[in-house]
Scaffold this active site. Structure first.
Site, PDB file in Angstrom:
ATOM      1  N   HIS A 187      32.612  56.574  25.317  1.00 43.40           N
ATOM      2  CA  HIS A 187      33.111  55.210  25.073  1.00 43.40           C
ATOM      3  C   HIS A 187      31.956  54.277  24.752  1.00 43.40           C
ATOM      4  O   HIS A 187      32.003  53.506  23.796  1.00 43.40           O
ATOM      5  CB  HIS A 187      33.799  54.664  26.337  1.00 43.40           C
ATOM      6  N   GLU A 203      32.608  58.785  29.679  1.00 39.89           N
ATOM      7  CA  GLU A 203      32.269  57.360  29.734  1.00 39.89           C
ATOM      8  C   GLU A 203      31.167  57.010  28.740  1.00 39.89           C
ATOM      9  O   GLU A 203      31.230  55.987  28.065  1.00 39.89           O
ATOM     10  CB  GLU A 203      31.852  56.951  31.154  1.00 39.89           C
ATOM     11  N   GLY A 225      54.927  30.535  32.842  1.00 43.94           N
ATOM     12  CA  GLY A 225      53.625  31.161  32.652  1.00 43.94           C
ATOM     13  C   GLY A 225      53.536  32.440  33.447  1.00 43.94           C
ATOM     14  O   GLY A 225      54.376  32.700  34.305  1.00 43.94           O
ATOM     15  N   PRO A 226      52.519  33.235  33.157  1.00 46.07           N
ATOM     16  CA  PRO A 226      52.361  34.509  33.865  1.00 46.07           C
ATOM     17  C   PRO A 226      52.155  34.290  35.366  1.00 46.07           C
ATOM     18  O   PRO A 226      51.788  33.184  35.768  1.00 46.07           O
ATOM     19  CB  PRO A 226      51.102  35.114  33.247  1.00 46.07           C
ATOM     20  N   PRO A 227      52.380  35.307  36.158  1.00 45.40           N
ATOM     21  CA  PRO A 227      52.184  35.174  37.606  1.00 45.40           C
ATOM     22  C   PRO A 227      50.742  34.782  37.931  1.00 45.40           C
ATOM     23  O   PRO A 227      49.816  35.196  37.235  1.00 45.40           O
ATOM     24  CB  PRO A 227      52.466  36.576  38.142  1.00 45.40           C
ATOM     25  N   GLY A 231      49.082  29.434  38.883  1.00 49.26           N
ATOM     26  CA  GLY A 231      49.030  28.174  39.628  1.00 49.26           C
ATOM     27  C   GLY A 231      50.278  27.320  39.493  1.00 49.26           C
ATOM     28  O   GLY A 231      50.212  26.111  39.664  1.00 49.26           O
ATOM     29  N   LYS A 232      51.420  27.930  39.194  1.00 48.94           N
ATOM     30  CA  LYS A 232      52.653  27.146  39.035  1.00 48.94           C
ATOM     31  C   LYS A 232      53.069  26.525  40.366  1.00 48.94           C
ATOM     32  O   LYS A 232      53.352  25.331  40.449  1.00 48.94           O
ATOM     33  CB  LYS A 232      53.781  28.044  38.492  1.00 48.94           C
ATOM     34  N   THR A 233      53.088  27.344  41.405  1.00 45.79           N
ATOM     35  CA  THR A 233      53.452  26.832  42.720  1.00 45.79           C
ATOM     36  C   THR A 233      52.441  25.768  43.151  1.00 45.79           C
ATOM     37  O   THR A 233      52.802  24.713  43.673  1.00 45.79           O
ATOM     38  CB  THR A 233      53.464  27.981  43.737  1.00 45.79           C
ATOM     39  N   ASP A 268      43.413  55.809  28.236  1.00 44.57           N
ATOM     40  CA  ASP A 268      42.893  55.425  26.922  1.00 44.57           C
ATOM     41  C   ASP A 268      43.967  55.596  25.859  1.00 44.57           C
ATOM     42  O   ASP A 268      44.138  54.750  24.983  1.00 44.57           O
ATOM     43  CB  ASP A 268      41.702  56.317  26.543  1.00 44.57           C
TER      44      ASP A 268
HETATM   45  P1  ADP Z   1      52.115  31.210  40.471  1.00 44.31           P
HETATM   46  O1  ADP Z   1      53.053  30.372  41.269  1.00 44.31           O
HETATM   47  O2  ADP Z   1      51.912  30.728  39.072  1.00 44.31           O
HETATM   48  O3  ADP Z   1      52.406  32.669  40.510  1.00 44.31           O
HETATM   49  P2  ADP Z   1      50.303  30.319  42.465  1.00 44.31           P
HETATM   50  O4  ADP Z   1      50.419  28.853  42.303  1.00 44.31           O
HETATM   51  O5  ADP Z   1      51.060  30.907  43.581  1.00 44.31           O
HETATM   52  O6  ADP Z   1      50.682  31.057  41.128  1.00 44.31           O
HETATM   53  O7  ADP Z   1      48.763  30.680  42.555  1.00 44.31           O
HETATM   54  C1  ADP Z   1      48.275  31.561  43.509  1.00 44.31           C
HETATM   55  C2  ADP Z   1      46.900  31.151  43.947  1.00 44.31           C
HETATM   56  O8  ADP Z   1      45.956  31.309  42.890  1.00 44.31           O
HETATM   57  C3  ADP Z   1      46.811  29.704  44.329  1.00 44.31           C
HETATM   58  O9  ADP Z   1      47.144  29.519  45.655  1.00 44.31           O
HETATM   59  C4  ADP Z   1      45.357  29.377  44.060  1.00 44.31           C
HETATM   60  O10 ADP Z   1      44.563  29.755  45.153  1.00 44.31           O
HETATM   61  C5  ADP Z   1      45.010  30.277  42.912  1.00 44.31           C
HETATM   62  N1  ADP Z   1      45.082  29.565  41.637  1.00 44.31           N
HETATM   63  C6  ADP Z   1      45.885  29.850  40.598  1.00 44.31           C
HETATM   64  N2  ADP Z   1      45.690  29.017  39.568  1.00 44.31           N
HETATM   65  C7  ADP Z   1      44.730  28.150  39.962  1.00 44.31           C
HETATM   66  C8  ADP Z   1      44.085  27.029  39.339  1.00 44.31           C
HETATM   67  N3  ADP Z   1      44.384  26.645  38.079  1.00 44.31           N
HETATM   68  N4  ADP Z   1      43.149  26.374  40.044  1.00 44.31           N
HETATM   69  C9  ADP Z   1      42.826  26.756  41.295  1.00 44.31           C
HETATM   70  N5  ADP Z   1      43.401  27.786  41.938  1.00 44.31           N
HETATM   71  C10 ADP Z   1      44.338  28.492  41.290  1.00 44.31           C
HETATM   72 ZN    ZN Z   2      38.286  56.739  28.975  1.00 48.09          ZN
HETATM   73 MG    MG Z   3      54.461  31.153  42.548  1.00 51.47          MG
END
Ligand code: ADP
Ligand code: ZN
Ligand code: MG
Length: 636
Positions: free
Chosen positions: A452, A449, A226-228, A231-233, A525
């Site tokens: 737009h 602005e 998933g994108p950065p 919440g993967k970690t 833009d």
């Molecule tokens: P990733 O590893 O996907 O890049 P992280 O797990 O490091 O993302 O998420 C960074 C921070 O963003 C987490 O420590 C948390 O505070 C917040 N966060 C991200 N996703 C969630 C979620 N689904 N629920 C609650 N907090 C989240």
């Molecule tokens: Zn503009």
């Molecule tokens: Mg991470």
């Protein structure tokens, strides 16, 4: 376990104390002196002689040999007072006679060569031994602080390689005992599908026997993609927290910065530790850094990485899955992973972590707002609505920025306004007070602005304008118009795409219409419009010329969505022509809309110029208001 640590620590303190005491005792035995002496007064030799004559001397130590030093105490003196004098050379016979005559208690020390050696050894070794013991003790303490026995952090090897074990080949993977993870599924908002499929992993870690009994094999590896910031970690930790098992975590980038040949050793050691602590979770963050596709031939400056990857594959095949080791890996570039990693038996379960939708964003905001003191009324739904495309990390950041703003303003609670402002900070950067626009520039930005905004307001289905500002931002934007969808959109019609293109063109069109010139202010833009128009033709099949023909593939789906063309060069040329035409038409339409609303454009731009920031309501009221000076349409 805690008892153990306490005991161990007490023992260490004891060791150090005993070592120190031993040192003192030994030095006393080998170097006997008047032990009570603390203050030693240096006196002339003659004084000692007269003290002897007067029979005042109580005890005397006489060190013969090179120093000829006599140390003595006087009768009746309080403990701790002593006198020292240097005996004149060749006067020993005379001194002996004097001593005989007095009643002093005398011991003569004759330092032998042998004891000198011992002394020397003791004096030089004792500090080293003590130092080593302290080092050992610190090391133990450190390990305790790391949460568990972690032989990989051998601090004592820093002390001249004394402490056994040695650090070479040890992984240094951070080990967090389960009680320290401190995160459960409750802390992860949204991401219901991901939680659902990870619940099975939790269950497996809790009762591996049940799965073994029936003969079911759980996947060894789970790949979070998933994108950065989604919440993967966080969710990987939550799995460990839910199951109450140790969590070994290591980041792919840590492998890369290591010495040659150590990456593979680190992997080996990581799994060795994991096997000892099973059931447990091994988390490999940013696995794409080691798990990139291996390419045959070419420059092979990546031997190191390949070895590490091979070791990882070997380890994953090697461990006994019944024990309950689950490897979780995370990446935002799944397309670049080596296929060998994705094979059954390795990371064969893929759990997507998508950017949160409206409900998800609200839930994430709620979780993070819980930790912040707020001043009601707080409408987090409004914040969630204003942040389509924001990741969990962005949202956590928005809440934190809001709290910081409250502190900066000297308030003890964060308000809705703080959070709204911080949305802008996260999207567009801090306000930049130092950028001073000239009067003319400010006018141009105001017309741009409002251009737009008017085009946006004249679309039937377009998202309402919520805010317009011409306060420069640190991101480099000189102003912006914020549009917020009322509801989440999952599908976009062709008409909506065309409308959006017209809105992008509205800024530049206003500049041309009013000032008859162009500025660089439309660069962003133009970029956005071109990207959208290109996607329209190559991916969405929204052109008459090509119809439903895929002309490009998306590269990093989770990062920047770059599309690369997959068509013949001749077709690519026609695609460019089509893109140009779509944008050209959108620009013409924007210009037309503004021409029809020229009066409103002037009125609103002047208003914005004066106020610098206006809300969506202010804009709409002015936009709809009948202006008595406005020429009636039929008179135009
Ligand atoms: P990733 O590893 O996907 O890049 P992280 O797990 O490091 O993302 O998420 C960074 C921070 O963003 C987490 O420590 C948390 O505070 C917040 N966060 C991200 N996703 C969630 C979620 N689904 N629920 C609650 N907090 C989240
Ligand atoms: Zn503009
Ligand atoms: Mg991470």
């Amino acid at each position: 376990m805690e008892m153990d640590d306490h005991k161990r620590r007490r023992n260490m303190i004891l060791y150090v104390l005993i070592a120190f005491a031993l040192y003192l005792v030994l030095s006393q035995v080998l170097f006997p002196r008047l032990t009570t002496t603390q203050e030693i007064t240096e006196v002339p030799y003659s004084t000692m002689l007269s003290d002897l004559d007067a029979d005042k001397v109580d005890k005397m130590d006489y060190t013969a040999g090179t120093d000829n030093v006599a140390l003595y105490t006087l009768k009746g003196d309080k403990e701790g007072t002593a006198y020292q004098t240097t005996v004149l050379p060749n006067s020993e016979d005379y001194l002996a006679q004097k001593i005989d005559e007095s009643s002093a208690e005398v011991s003569v020390i004759i330092p032998s060569n042998d004891s000198g050696m011992w002394l020397y050894l003791l004096i030089t070794l004792a500090p080293i031994i003590i130092f080593f013991l302290i080092g050992w003790w610190l090391n133990r303490k450190m390990k305790k602080a790391m949460g568990d026995d972690n032989p990989s952090m051998d601090f004592s090897s820093g002390f001249g390689g004394f402490g056994g074990g040695g650090g070479l080949g040890k992984s240094g993977a951070r080990i967090v005992a389960s009680k320290d993870v401190g995160v459960t599924f409750k802390d992860v908002a949204g991401q219901e599908e991901a939680k659902e499929s990870l619940k099975e992993v939790v269950d497996f870690l809790e009762k591996p026997e049940r799965y073994e009994a029936i003969g079911a094999k759980l996947p060894r590896g789970v790949l979070l993609v998933g994108p950065p910031g989604t919440g993967k970690t966080l969710i990987a930790k939550a799995v460990a927290g839910e199951a109450g098992v140790p969590f070994f975590s290591i980041s792919g980038s840590e492998f890369v910065e290591m010495f040659v040949g150590r990456g593979a050793a680190k992997v080996r050691d990581l799994f060795k530790q994991a096997k000892e602590k099973a059931p447990c979770i091994v988390f490999i963050d940013e696995i794409d850094t080691i798990g990139k596709k291996r390419d045959g031939g070419g420059f092979s400056g990546n031997d190191e990485r390949e070895q590490t990857l091979n070791q990882l594959l070997t380890e994953m095949d090697g461990f006994d899955n019944k024990k309950g080791i689950v490897v979780i890996a995370a990446t935002n570039r799944p397309d670049s992973l080596d296929p060998a990693l994705l094979r059954p038996g390795r990371f064969d379960r893929r759990v997507p972590m998508e950017l949160p939708d409206l409900a998800g964003r609200k839930a994430i905001l709620e979780i993070h707002a819980k930790d912040v003191k707020t001043q009601p009324p707080i409408d987090l739904t409004a914040i969630a609505r204003a942040t389509p495309g924001a990741s969990g990390a962005d949202l956590a950041n928005i809440i934190n920025e809001g709290a910081l703003r409250a502190v900066r303003m000297g308030r003890s609670r964060a308000t809705q306004e703080d959070f709204e402002e911080s949305v802008e900070v996260v999207i567009a950067g801090q306000q930049r007070k130092s950028t001073v626009l000239s009067d003319h520039e400010k006018q141009v930005v105001a017309y741009h602005e409002i251009g737009h905004a008017i085009v946006a307001a004249s679309q039937k289905e377009g998202a309402p304008v919520t805010k317009i500002t011409i306060v420069p931002r640190t991101s480099g934007a000189l102003g912006y118009t914020m549009q917020v969808e009322q509801d989440e959109k999952f599908l976009t019609t062709k008409q909506e795409v065309l409308d959006k293109l017209a809105v992008y063109c509205g800024g530049r069109a206003a500049e041309e219409l009013i000032f008859g010139e162009m500025t660089t202010g439309a660069a962003n833009d133009i970029e956005q419009a071109t990207k959208l128009a290109r996607n329209m033709i190559t991916r969405f099949g929204m052109s008459e010329e090509f119809g439903m023909m895929a002309l490009g593939t998306v590269q990093n789906a989770y990062l920047n969505q770059d599309t690369s063309l997959t068509c013949a060069p001749g077709t690519a040329e026609r695609v460019d022509d089509a893109v140009q035409k779509v944008i050209f038409d959108a620009h013409a339409r924007a210009l037309q809309i503004l021409r029809e609303n020229k009066f409103k454009l002037h009125e609103l731009a002047r208003y914005l110029y004066k106020k610098e920031t206006i809300t969506g309501e202010e804009f709409m009221t002015l936009m709809k208001r009948e202006n008595p000076y406005m020429p009636k349409p039929q008179q135009q």
